[in-house]
Structure formats: C-alpha cells, structure tokens
Design a protein around this motif. Structure first.
Motif, PDB file in Angstrom:
ATOM      1  N   ALA A 150     -10.898   3.915   0.730  1.00 52.06           N
ATOM      2  CA  ALA A 150     -11.492   5.063   0.030  1.00 52.06           C
ATOM      3  C   ALA A 150     -10.435   6.128  -0.247  1.00 52.06           C
ATOM      4  CB  ALA A 150     -12.640   5.644   0.857  1.00 52.06           C
ATOM      5  N   LEU A 151      -9.575   6.401   0.723  1.00 52.17           N
ATOM      6  CA  LEU A 151      -8.545   7.418   0.527  1.00 52.17           C
ATOM      7  C   LEU A 151      -7.495   6.948  -0.482  1.00 52.17           C
ATOM      8  CD1 LEU A 151      -7.379  10.170   1.110  1.00 52.17           C
ATOM      9  CD2 LEU A 151      -6.289   9.219   3.161  1.00 52.17           C
ATOM     10  N   LEU A 152      -7.119   5.688  -0.432  1.00 53.97           N
ATOM     11  CA  LEU A 152      -6.167   5.164  -1.404  1.00 53.97           C
ATOM     12  C   LEU A 152      -6.739   5.280  -2.818  1.00 53.97           C
ATOM     13  CD1 LEU A 152      -3.484   3.783  -2.084  1.00 53.97           C
ATOM     14  CD2 LEU A 152      -4.627   1.579  -1.671  1.00 53.97           C
ATOM     15  N   THR A 153      -8.015   4.954  -2.966  1.00 48.93           N
ATOM     16  CA  THR A 153      -8.675   5.084  -4.265  1.00 48.93           C
ATOM     17  C   THR A 153      -8.673   6.536  -4.721  1.00 48.93           C
ATOM     18  OG1 THR A 153     -10.067   3.166  -3.788  1.00 48.93           O
ATOM     19  CG2 THR A 153     -10.838   4.668  -5.513  1.00 48.93           C
ATOM     20  N   LYS A 154      -8.939   7.441  -3.800  1.00 47.71           N
ATOM     21  CA  LYS A 154      -8.928   8.874  -4.127  1.00 47.71           C
ATOM     22  C   LYS A 154      -7.526   9.317  -4.562  1.00 47.71           C
ATOM     23  CE  LYS A 154      -9.996  13.427  -2.189  1.00 47.71           C
ATOM     24  NZ  LYS A 154     -10.522  14.142  -1.016  1.00 47.71           N
ATOM     25  N   MET A 155      -6.511   8.857  -3.863  1.00 49.32           N
ATOM     26  CA  MET A 155      -5.135   9.205  -4.221  1.00 49.32           C
ATOM     27  C   MET A 155      -4.806   8.741  -5.632  1.00 49.32           C
ATOM     28  SD  MET A 155      -2.881   8.227  -0.909  1.00 49.32           S
ATOM     29  CE  MET A 155      -3.455   8.574   0.732  1.00 49.32           C
ATOM     30  N   VAL A 159       0.842  -1.205   0.000  1.00 44.41           N
ATOM     31  CA  VAL A 159       0.000   0.000   0.000  1.00 44.41           C
ATOM     32  C   VAL A 159       0.872   1.248   0.000  1.00 44.41           C
ATOM     33  CG1 VAL A 159      -1.676   1.344   1.342  1.00 44.41           C
ATOM     34  CG2 VAL A 159      -2.002  -1.114   1.047  1.00 44.41           C
ATOM     35  N   ALA A 160       1.930   1.257   0.794  1.00 50.41           N
ATOM     36  CA  ALA A 160       2.838   2.408   0.829  1.00 50.41           C
ATOM     37  C   ALA A 160       3.447   2.650  -0.549  1.00 50.41           C
ATOM     38  CB  ALA A 160       3.930   2.195   1.876  1.00 50.41           C
ATOM     39  N   GLU A 161       3.789   1.578  -1.236  1.00 50.90           N
ATOM     40  CA  GLU A 161       4.344   1.704  -2.591  1.00 50.90           C
ATOM     41  C   GLU A 161       3.321   2.310  -3.543  1.00 50.90           C
ATOM     42  OE1 GLU A 161       6.840   1.699  -5.801  1.00 50.90           O
ATOM     43  OE2 GLU A 161       7.360   1.415  -3.695  1.00 50.90           O
ATOM     44  N   ARG A 162       2.064   1.923  -3.417  1.00 45.88           N
ATOM     45  CA  ARG A 162       1.011   2.497  -4.274  1.00 45.88           C
ATOM     46  C   ARG A 162       0.839   3.986  -3.994  1.00 45.88           C
ATOM     47  NH1 ARG A 162      -4.067  -1.461  -3.855  1.00 45.88           N
ATOM     48  NH2 ARG A 162      -5.008   0.189  -5.119  1.00 45.88           N
ATOM     49  N   MET A 213       3.150   7.177   2.989  1.00 46.88           N
ATOM     50  CA  MET A 213       4.224   6.837   2.054  1.00 46.88           C
ATOM     51  C   MET A 213       5.277   5.934   2.690  1.00 46.88           C
ATOM     52  SD  MET A 213       4.635  10.495   0.102  1.00 46.88           S
ATOM     53  CE  MET A 213       5.980   9.976  -0.957  1.00 46.88           C
ATOM     54  N   SER A 214       5.478   6.074   3.986  1.00 46.19           N
ATOM     55  CA  SER A 214       6.481   5.256   4.674  1.00 46.19           C
ATOM     56  C   SER A 214       5.923   3.904   5.122  1.00 46.19           C
ATOM     57  CB  SER A 214       7.011   5.994   5.899  1.00 46.19           C
ATOM     58  OG  SER A 214       6.000   6.058   6.896  1.00 46.19           O
ATOM     59  N   GLY A 215       4.600   3.770   5.117  1.00 47.75           N
ATOM     60  CA  GLY A 215       3.988   2.532   5.571  1.00 47.75           C
ATOM     61  C   GLY A 215       3.728   2.500   7.062  1.00 47.75           C
ATOM     62  N   GLN A 216       4.025   3.596   7.752  1.00 54.21           N
ATOM     63  CA  GLN A 216       3.750   3.637   9.200  1.00 54.21           C
ATOM     64  C   GLN A 216       2.254   3.574   9.460  1.00 54.21           C
ATOM     65  OE1 GLN A 216       5.890   7.373   9.793  1.00 54.21           O
ATOM     66  NE2 GLN A 216       7.069   6.332  11.386  1.00 54.21           N
ATOM     67  N   VAL A 217       1.470   4.213   8.588  1.00 53.67           N
ATOM     68  CA  VAL A 217       0.019   4.229   8.697  1.00 53.67           C
ATOM     69  C   VAL A 217      -0.535   3.812   7.346  1.00 53.67           C
ATOM     70  CG1 VAL A 217      -2.014   5.695   9.085  1.00 53.67           C
ATOM     71  CG2 VAL A 217       0.075   6.090  10.414  1.00 53.67           C
ATOM     72  N   THR A 218      -1.599   3.040   7.352  1.00 54.24           N
ATOM     73  CA  THR A 218      -2.235   2.605   6.114  1.00 54.24           C
ATOM     74  C   THR A 218      -3.505   3.425   5.903  1.00 54.24           C
ATOM     75  OG1 THR A 218      -1.387   0.376   6.454  1.00 54.24           O
ATOM     76  CG2 THR A 218      -3.185   0.616   4.887  1.00 54.24           C
ATOM     77  N   PRO A 219      -3.635   4.071   4.744  1.00 50.83           N
ATOM     78  CA  PRO A 219      -4.853   4.850   4.492  1.00 50.83           C
ATOM     79  C   PRO A 219      -6.056   3.927   4.292  1.00 50.83           C
ATOM     80  CG  PRO A 219      -3.536   4.725   2.498  1.00 50.83           C
ATOM     81  CD  PRO A 219      -2.731   4.083   3.592  1.00 50.83           C
ATOM     82  N   SER A 220      -7.234   4.480   4.445  1.00 50.75           N
ATOM     83  CA  SER A 220      -8.445   3.701   4.168  1.00 50.75           C
ATOM     84  C   SER A 220      -8.482   3.365   2.682  1.00 50.75           C
ATOM     85  CB  SER A 220      -9.690   4.516   4.533  1.00 50.75           C
ATOM     86  OG  SER A 220      -9.818   5.623   3.640  1.00 50.75           O
TER      87      SER A 220
END
Length: 153
Positions: free
Chosen positions: A129-134, A87-90, A120-127
């Motif tokens: 919905a937010l990843l899709t928005k990004m 996910v961080a890579e995406r 971006m660092s992978g410390q926190v994973t976005p939802s």
C-alpha cells in the motif's frame, strides 16, 4: 562466439559455467566476450549466493578489465538484491520522479526522512500500500510539474 580457450584447467568454455572454477571465470572475464559474460550472469541469476557467484566475486577483485568488471559487479549485486532490491529501486525512482528532495517526499507521503532512507536502501521493504502511494504521489507531482512548465511557456 569469440574463440576462448582455458589453460591449465580441465573445463572448456563449452562446459557449464558451474564447471569453470576461478581460473575459467577469470579467463572469461579477461579474454571473453559478451556471450561468455551473459552465460556467467545467467548462472549468477540462477543462484546469487552459490558457488559461481562466490567465485565471480573473487575474480572481480583481481580482474583488470574495468568495464567488464563493473558490469558483472552490477549484475551480481542486482541478482543478490532480488525482490528487495527491485522494490528499493522503485522507491528511488519515485523520489526522483517527484522532483522533491527525499526529505520533502517523505513528508508528502507521511513518513520520516530516515524511514524513507531505509526504503531507498533496501534495508526495509515498504508495504504494498505504501509503495503504491509513493508511486502514485510521484506520478501526480510529476504531472503537476509538467502542466506548470507547459503553462509557463
């Protein structure tokens, strides 16, 4: 497969990687070839925090074959990052694709630069919905940039 021989240990290169131990792994890193390294990576992917992964980490600290060490280190890190790392890579790819600075991209998607940094660092994973928005925002910005460049020709 390149002829690889272990010395002073009971395992052979034909045995499961889990039986090789530190000495066998070091020998495979230093004198092995792609098929041996693939077997190591497969074992690490199956259990990124297991015995082989821990021994490989030690081997990478002493092995001298730089290119092989770098490649195996990346594979070990990737295996340990798992889904969170993917996910961080995406997120990182979306920022690059947007052609904006990370701070500008964060504002565009409605978050702070420091929060985007944690994604971006992978410390926190976005939802999801937010990843899709990004990703959608990055795609839209990349398309706009491409259209602009075509018009300017």
């Amino acid at each position: 497969m390149t002829m690889l021989r272990f010395r002073n240990i009971d395992a052979t290169p034909d045995d499961p990687v889990e039986d090789w131990g530190f000495e066998g792994l070091l020998t495979a890193v230093e004198r092995g070839s792609l098929p041996h390294w693939r077997r190591i990576v497969s074992s690490v992917r199956r259990d990124p925090f297991g015995k082989v992964a821990a021994e490989l980490e030690e081997v990478l600290g002493v092995a001298e074959r730089e290119g092989v060490v770098d490649s195996l280190r990346r594979n070990l890190d990737r295996a340990r990052a798992g889904e969170r790392g993917a996910v961080a890579e995406r997120v990182r790819r979306a920022v690059v694709r947007s052609d904006l600075t990370a701070a500008a991209f964060a504002r565009t998607i409605g978050t702070s630069p420091s929060r985007l940094s944690t994604y971006m660092s992978g410390q926190v994973t976005p939802s999801a919905a937010l990843l899709t928005k990004m990703e959608r925002t990055a795609d839209d910005l990349a398309l706009e940039s491409y259209v602009r460049s075509v018009r300017e020709r």
